[in-house]
Design a protein around this motif. Structure first.
Motif, PDB file in Angstrom:
ATOM      1  N   LYS A 248      -1.942  -6.469 -10.063  1.00 51.94           N
ATOM      2  CA  LYS A 248      -3.042  -5.516 -10.229  1.00 51.94           C
ATOM      3  C   LYS A 248      -2.755  -4.286  -9.379  1.00 51.94           C
ATOM      4  O   LYS A 248      -2.105  -4.372  -8.336  1.00 51.94           O
ATOM      5  CB  LYS A 248      -4.367  -6.166  -9.801  1.00 51.94           C
ATOM      6  N   ILE A 249      -3.261  -3.123  -9.819  1.00 48.52           N
ATOM      7  CA  ILE A 249      -3.117  -1.880  -9.050  1.00 48.52           C
ATOM      8  C   ILE A 249      -4.504  -1.287  -8.832  1.00 48.52           C
ATOM      9  O   ILE A 249      -5.285  -1.155  -9.775  1.00 48.52           O
ATOM     10  CB  ILE A 249      -2.220  -0.853  -9.773  1.00 48.52           C
ATOM     11  N   GLU A 250      -4.809  -0.940  -7.594  1.00 50.88           N
ATOM     12  CA  GLU A 250      -6.062  -0.271  -7.257  1.00 50.88           C
ATOM     13  C   GLU A 250      -5.759   1.118  -6.730  1.00 50.88           C
ATOM     14  O   GLU A 250      -4.932   1.274  -5.835  1.00 50.88           O
ATOM     15  CB  GLU A 250      -6.832  -1.046  -6.178  1.00 50.88           C
ATOM     16  N   ASP A 251      -6.458   2.119  -7.258  1.00 53.21           N
ATOM     17  CA  ASP A 251      -6.292   3.498  -6.781  1.00 53.21           C
ATOM     18  C   ASP A 251      -7.529   3.885  -5.993  1.00 53.21           C
ATOM     19  O   ASP A 251      -8.597   4.138  -6.557  1.00 53.21           O
ATOM     20  CB  ASP A 251      -6.086   4.441  -7.969  1.00 53.21           C
ATOM     21  N   ASN A 252      -7.404   3.920  -4.679  1.00 52.77           N
ATOM     22  CA  ASN A 252      -8.519   4.294  -3.796  1.00 52.77           C
ATOM     23  C   ASN A 252      -8.340   5.702  -3.231  1.00 52.77           C
ATOM     24  O   ASN A 252      -8.903   6.028  -2.186  1.00 52.77           O
ATOM     25  CB  ASN A 252      -8.628   3.293  -2.634  1.00 52.77           C
ATOM     26  N   THR A 253      -7.566   6.524  -3.913  1.00 53.91           N
ATOM     27  CA  THR A 253      -7.254   7.857  -3.400  1.00 53.91           C
ATOM     28  C   THR A 253      -8.497   8.739  -3.397  1.00 53.91           C
ATOM     29  O   THR A 253      -9.234   8.802  -4.385  1.00 53.91           O
ATOM     30  CB  THR A 253      -6.160   8.510  -4.264  1.00 53.91           C
ATOM     31  N   ALA A 254      -8.713   9.415  -2.271  1.00 55.82           N
ATOM     32  CA  ALA A 254      -9.764  10.430  -2.155  1.00 55.82           C
ATOM     33  C   ALA A 254      -9.145  11.631  -1.461  1.00 55.82           C
ATOM     34  O   ALA A 254      -8.352  12.352  -2.029  1.00 55.82           O
ATOM     35  CB  ALA A 254     -10.972   9.882  -1.405  1.00 55.82           C
TER      36      ALA A 254
ATOM     37  N   VAL B 280       0.848  -1.189   0.000  1.00 51.08           N
ATOM     38  CA  VAL B 280       0.000   0.000   0.000  1.00 51.08           C
ATOM     39  C   VAL B 280       0.887   1.242   0.000  1.00 51.08           C
ATOM     40  O   VAL B 280       1.842   1.345   0.771  1.00 51.08           O
ATOM     41  CB  VAL B 280      -0.975  -0.001   1.194  1.00 51.08           C
ATOM     42  N   ILE B 281       0.582   2.170  -0.903  1.00 49.98           N
ATOM     43  CA  ILE B 281       1.280   3.460  -0.984  1.00 49.98           C
ATOM     44  C   ILE B 281       0.353   4.509  -0.397  1.00 49.98           C
ATOM     45  O   ILE B 281      -0.725   4.768  -0.945  1.00 49.98           O
ATOM     46  CB  ILE B 281       1.642   3.804  -2.441  1.00 49.98           C
ATOM     47  N   ASN B 282       0.760   5.119   0.727  1.00 47.57           N
ATOM     48  CA  ASN B 282      -0.073   6.097   1.432  1.00 47.57           C
ATOM     49  C   ASN B 282       0.388   7.535   1.225  1.00 47.57           C
ATOM     50  O   ASN B 282      -0.379   8.461   1.478  1.00 47.57           O
ATOM     51  CB  ASN B 282      -0.107   5.801   2.939  1.00 47.57           C
TER      52      ASN B 282
ATOM     53  N   GLU C  62      -7.120  11.254   1.020  1.00 47.64           N
ATOM     54  CA  GLU C  62      -5.767  10.787   1.289  1.00 47.64           C
ATOM     55  C   GLU C  62      -5.376   9.743   0.246  1.00 47.64           C
ATOM     56  O   GLU C  62      -6.228   9.066  -0.330  1.00 47.64           O
ATOM     57  CB  GLU C  62      -5.662  10.190   2.695  1.00 47.64           C
ATOM     58  N   VAL C  63      -4.084   9.596   0.041  1.00 47.51           N
ATOM     59  CA  VAL C  63      -3.579   8.651  -0.966  1.00 47.51           C
ATOM     60  C   VAL C  63      -3.725   7.218  -0.468  1.00 47.51           C
ATOM     61  O   VAL C  63      -3.406   6.909   0.691  1.00 47.51           O
ATOM     62  CB  VAL C  63      -2.100   8.948  -1.285  1.00 47.51           C
ATOM     63  N   GLU C  64      -4.203   6.353  -1.312  1.00 47.20           N
ATOM     64  CA  GLU C  64      -4.187   4.915  -1.039  1.00 47.20           C
ATOM     65  C   GLU C  64      -4.122   4.180  -2.375  1.00 47.20           C
ATOM     66  O   GLU C  64      -5.116   4.097  -3.100  1.00 47.20           O
ATOM     67  CB  GLU C  64      -5.414   4.459  -0.247  1.00 47.20           C
ATOM     68  N   ILE C  65      -2.951   3.697  -2.697  1.00 44.36           N
ATOM     69  CA  ILE C  65      -2.741   2.895  -3.908  1.00 44.36           C
ATOM     70  C   ILE C  65      -2.366   1.493  -3.464  1.00 44.36           C
ATOM     71  O   ILE C  65      -1.358   1.311  -2.762  1.00 44.36           O
ATOM     72  CB  ILE C  65      -1.636   3.499  -4.797  1.00 44.36           C
ATOM     73  N   LEU C  66      -3.152   0.500  -3.844  1.00 43.53           N
ATOM     74  CA  LEU C  66      -2.866  -0.889  -3.509  1.00 43.53           C
ATOM     75  C   LEU C  66      -2.161  -1.546  -4.689  1.00 43.53           C
ATOM     76  O   LEU C  66      -2.668  -1.545  -5.816  1.00 43.53           O
ATOM     77  CB  LEU C  66      -4.157  -1.640  -3.180  1.00 43.53           C
ATOM     78  N   VAL C  67      -0.982  -2.093  -4.426  1.00 43.93           N
ATOM     79  CA  VAL C  67      -0.202  -2.787  -5.457  1.00 43.93           C
ATOM     80  C   VAL C  67      -0.221  -4.271  -5.120  1.00 43.93           C
ATOM     81  O   VAL C  67       0.374  -4.698  -4.132  1.00 43.93           O
ATOM     82  CB  VAL C  67       1.243  -2.267  -5.514  1.00 43.93           C
ATOM     83  N   HIS C  68      -0.938  -5.049  -5.922  1.00 47.64           N
ATOM     84  CA  HIS C  68      -1.041  -6.489  -5.704  1.00 47.64           C
ATOM     85  C   HIS C  68       0.082  -7.179  -6.476  1.00 47.64           C
ATOM     86  O   HIS C  68       0.250  -6.953  -7.684  1.00 47.64           O
ATOM     87  CB  HIS C  68      -2.401  -7.005  -6.167  1.00 47.64           C
ATOM     88  N   ILE C  69       0.841  -8.019  -5.779  1.00 45.58           N
ATOM     89  CA  ILE C  69       1.966  -8.708  -6.416  1.00 45.58           C
ATOM     90  C   ILE C  69       1.665 -10.200  -6.485  1.00 45.58           C
ATOM     91  O   ILE C  69       0.929 -10.735  -5.631  1.00 45.58           O
ATOM     92  CB  ILE C  69       3.281  -8.452  -5.659  1.00 45.58           C
ATOM     93  N   PRO C  70       2.201 -10.896  -7.481  1.00 41.50           N
ATOM     94  CA  PRO C  70       1.914 -12.330  -7.637  1.00 41.50           C
ATOM     95  C   PRO C  70       2.492 -13.142  -6.473  1.00 41.50           C
ATOM     96  O   PRO C  70       3.440 -12.710  -5.806  1.00 41.50           O
ATOM     97  CB  PRO C  70       2.614 -12.693  -8.954  1.00 41.50           C
ATOM     98  N   PRO C  71       1.929 -14.316  -6.205  1.00 37.29           N
ATOM     99  CA  PRO C  71       2.492 -15.183  -5.155  1.00 37.29           C
ATOM    100  C   PRO C  71       3.924 -15.573  -5.486  1.00 37.29           C
ATOM    101  O   PRO C  71       4.302 -15.740  -6.652  1.00 37.29           O
ATOM    102  CB  PRO C  71       1.565 -16.418  -5.200  1.00 37.29           C
TER     103      PRO C  71
END
Length: 877
Positions: free
Chosen positions: A277-283, A247-249, A285-294
């Motif tokens: 996958k990358i999810e951008d939940n920024t509103a 997570v990038i905050n 405050e910043v919240e970028i979720l970076v999903h990495i493979p197993p």
């Protein structure tokens, strides 16, 4: 070709003509270009040192003040008003106003003003509104001490500089590109600037560093006071949410979430990192979720994000301002000193004007009192001319004006004649005296401030901080960064192949033997049967030499990989045994590992990632009267030296073959590992706190404030959470003692437990929202002290000492434990543990101490190398 010839001929013709007639254009070029360059520098791109504004910004603030009535104004209206002073289009004014508004200091905004975090633009100027903030009204405007000039069309007056009583330039920052020069002044923290101004006024030294509205982590070790040649590094704040999610905050200054995500996707497309996958939940405050493979290491992915994406960047400041219509290059320390000194001068000017006004009020109030109290107004009843009225009043005042501080003028007498009869009839002598006393107090106070100007300025700055400093705490965390080597964190997205017989290695030889995964920035090390070695860059196809016996990815400064070798020295020569490491080489240079004689040949070779020393059997050919045809050799008896060493002689007779007999153990000394709290990284260079000496199967113990315990390999790329409270070498038989508060039962409990699961994360307190870890100890015999809450009307219970070893026996990690006390607890303190003789660890056999620099964890190295086909396999010839 024909065009080039024609151009050359034309050029030669011009040269011939120029010898006859030479036309100079210096006048037109010099005047027009210099005028344009000066205009851009002074009127567009570079801020003035006096108030920190560029002309367009100053004109916007002046227009907002003219329009100010406490209510919001449409930005389109402000832009139109500003065009009376700024001879440019509305777009440039609107953009500049949005930039000021987004800094959240001078303009109180309403509507969609864009988002500096996401990069979203502001709405059109007809939809958004603005007014001056209370801070701006207090520190920017003071018309009485403002120097004015005519606007560009001569219809209006505008300020030359605004009387800004605050280091605004450093608070907001500035950036601009002019003709022949540029400026880049970074924003600084509001409260820290005030503190620095106070220190300067007190004659103390101070240091200020940038603070960015996007937060993030910054390394200011090379800031160089904001001068040319300085540099700061900025990083996003990345944490691990779980083993497959980062997570990038917080993001670096100069980027936004859109550009940051684009850079991650590009790095993924290039194979530098692997992202699922990358999810951008920024509103807000910043919240970028970076999903990495197993199977992908989160710690290495964090480093890779810093190395290959916009999660880390560098900013080069350049302190350039305008002073006396000339560019001036100065650092932020000098800027703040000048701004603070200018503030003192402005405060002095305001106080002097205020003193003059107060004294003028006192003078007229005194005259008014005399005029009414002594009934001098009756002396003008018989006068028929204006001159007679003035003379009568002057004559009546003279006996009573000895105490006045200046002579009475005709203008003063004229003002007295304008007093209304209603005011004279309702004149109250006591109120008049109170008014005079109040004015005298204010005059004395103003004179005191002028006499103690520095103290007054200090109090002024402190009051600003008190009124406006709340919520303006530092956002960017200052930290020293560790340097990330790209080769260590890049994802190995390419396969390396070898054609051993023909002597080729590369990524395009798909029909040949697969060696290992690699990246396009890796180096590879190759050995041939003739005793040659080369380190070269990964490429599609590279010729090394025929009869390749070993290929692997090369790790620079790798002193743990030990090569065991037996070779024949030339045709019919003796055989030698040697052990060596390869820590640094010249790329693409062919090195000879033998003595260099023709027909030298390697008889036995192994690459050992952890310095293993196996046992081999040497068999000789039957020749003459040789009695001993077979014997064993232990590589652990051979010292580890450099690659150029000749080695120890094995035999002068012809070797038939060499057989592997027995797997050996590592002969390297356990690694000493330190933890550097400044960069929050492990290292083997002696920086920080020594954690201990680690063998191949040793682990680190980590405990966090959230009540999580885990053991990990001592990987030098590991990132450690901010809430980590215990980090030490794990001893499986050493218990942990914890005092925790259980939110569900509303009581304190004590538990002692062993960590049994290797390389697993476990929670040892309840997940109730009110549960928390009060104390954790890794001592063998810990002791704690309990302080109790004092009951009302009773004496406080004396502090209680608890021997945790005797209080509770060792139980499972999920056990609740024993209740600590039934009384209300105020505080729990850790005391010195009881003495305990810790059992000594058996030291491993070691043949030689090897300098260990930047290497990977032993167990992980072995695992990776086996997967990549570069383990300590035995090559027999």
């Amino acid at each position: 070709m024909e065009e080039n010839e024609e151009l050359n001929e034309a050029h030669n013709d011009n040269q011939i003509d120029s010898q006859d007639t030479l036309t100079k254009v210096t006048g037109m070029y010099k005047d027009w270009f210099l005028d344009y360059a000066s205009y851009v520098i002074l009127e567009r791109a570079v801020p003035a040192i006096e108030d920190g504004f560029k002309p367009v910004q100053r004109r916007i603030m002046h227009s907002l003040k003219e329009l100010d009535d406490g209510r919001y104004n449409k930005v389109a209206n402000v832009v139109g008003h500003t065009m009376q002073y700024h001879p440019h289009g509305d777009a440039s004014i609107a953009d500049a106003m949005v930039q000021i508004g987004q800094k959240d200091l001078l303009i109180d905004t309403q509507g969609n003003w864009g988002n500096i975090l996401t990069g979203d633009r502001a709405a059109a100027s007809r939809y958004i509104e603005a007014r001056l903030s209370k801070f701006a009204l207090e520190v920017i405007f003071s018309p009485k001490i403002t120097e004015w000039q005519m606007s560009y069309d001569g219809r209006k007056k505008e300020p030359v500089n605004l009387p800004v009583k605050f280091p605004l330039l450093l608070a907001q920052g500035a950036e601009g590109i002019a003709v022949g020069l540029s400026t880049k002044i970074l924003p600084h923290n509001f409260n820290e600037l005030i503190d620095a101004s106070v220190k300067h006024l007190k004659g103390q030294r101070f240091t200020i560093y940038p603070d960015f509205p996007t937060s993030g982590i910054i390394d200011v070790s090379n800031y160089n006071d904001g001068l040319r040649g300085g540099k700061i590094r900025v990083r996003a704040k990345i944490s691990q949410m779980d083993k497959n999610t980062l997570v990038i905050n917080e993001i670096p200054y100069g980027t936004n979430t859109s550009s940051l995500i684009d850079s991650i996707l590009k790095a993924n497309d290039k194979g530098k990192i692997k992202v699922k996958k990358i999810e951008d939940n920024t509103a807000a405050e910043v919240e970028i979720l970076v999903h990495i493979p197993p199977g992908i290491s989160p710690d290495k992915t964090i480093d890779a994000l810093y190395a290959f994406t916009a999660c880390e960047s560098s900013i080069s400041p350049l302190g350039c301002v305008i002073e006396d219509n000339k560019p001036l290059f100065i650092g932020v320390t000098e800027m703040l000193k000048r701004s603070t000194d200018n503030t003192v001068d402005l405060l002095k000017a305001e106080l002097e004007i205020q003193l003059g006004e107060l004294e003028e009020q006192w003078h007229f109030a005194s005259l008014e009192r005399i005029f009414i109290e002594k009934r001098i107004y009756r002396d003008i009843e018989e006068e028929e001319t204006w001159e007679g009225v003035i003379s009568a009043i002057d004559k009546g005042l003279k006996p009573h004006i000895e105490h006045l501080k200046r002579p009475v003028t005709e203008e003063d007498i004229t003002r007295l004649t304008e007093i209304r009869i209603k005011r004279i009839s309702k004149f109250d002598l006591d109120k008049a005296q109170q008014h005079l006393d109040n004015l005298e107090e204010r005059i004395a106070e103003t004179k005191h401030h002028l006499a103690n100007l520095v103290e007054f300025a200090i109090n002024y700055f402190k009051e600003l901080k008190k009124k406006y400093g709340k919520g303006r705490e530092r956002k960017s965390e200052i930290r020293i960064f560790d340097d990330i080597e790209a080769t260590k964190v890049v994802i190995r997205n390419t396969k390396l192949y070898v054609n051993r017989d023909e002597g080729f290695v590369g990524t395009s030889l798909r029909r040949d033997e697969y060696v290992t995964d690699c990246s396009d920035i890796d180096d590879i090390i190759v050995f041939t049967k003739e005793g040659k070695m080369m380190v070269t860059k990964v490429d599609a196809k590279t010729f090394i030499g025929k009869n390749i016996i070993h290929v692997a990815v090369f790790k620079k400064k790798d002193s743990r990989t030990v090569y065991n070798m037996v070779y024949k020295d030339g045709r019919g020569g003796p055989s030698y045994i040697k052990r060596f490491t390869v820590t640094s080489v010249t790329r693409d240079k062919l090195y000879d590992l033998t003595t260099g004689k023709a027909s030298s040949d390697i008889l036995y070779f192994t690459a050992n990632p952890n310095g293993e020393a196996e046992v081999i059997t040497v068999l000789l050919r039957q020749a003459g009267s040789i009695k001993k045809l077979k014997w064993d050799l232990d590589f652990s008896d051979v010292l580890i030296k450099g690659r150029a060493s000749k080695g120890n002689i094995v035999t002068k007779y012809t070797v038939k073959r060499i057989e592997f007999k027995e797997q050996g153990v590592s002969t390297l000394k356990p690694r000493k590992i330190w933890f550097d709290d400044v960069v929050r990284r492990l290292n083997v260079d002696g920086r920080g706190e020594l954690l201990g000496e680690f063998k191949g199967d040793d682990l680190l113990l980590i405990v966090t404030q959230k009540g999580v315990v885990k053991t990990i390999l001592p990987d030098l790329t590991t990132h450690f959470d901010e809430d980590m409270i215990v980090l030490e070498k794990w001893k499986p038989n050493k218990p942990l003692s914890a005092i925790h508060y259980d939110g569900e039962k509303d009581k304190y409990y004590v538990k002692r437990f062993l960590v049994e699961n290797e390389q697993r994360e476990e929670q040892f307190i309840s997940d109730h929202p009110k549960s928390f870890l009060e104390l954790i100890s890794t001592d063998w015999r810990p002791v704690a002290e309990i302080e109790f809450v004092k009951p009302r009307g009773k004496e406080a219970k004396p502090n209680q000492t608890v021997d945790l070893e005797n209080f509770i026996s060792i139980k499972g990690i999920k056990a609740l434990g024993n209740q600590l006390t039934t009384d209300k607890v105020r505080n729990i303190n850790a005391l010195e543990p009881l003495p305990y003789q810790e059992p000594k660890e058996s030291s491993p056999e070691e043949m030689e101490v090897v300098d260990e620099e930047d290497v990977e964890p032993t167990k992980k190295d072995t695992k990776d190398s086996q997967q990549n086909g570069s383990s300590d396999q035995h090559t027999l010839f």
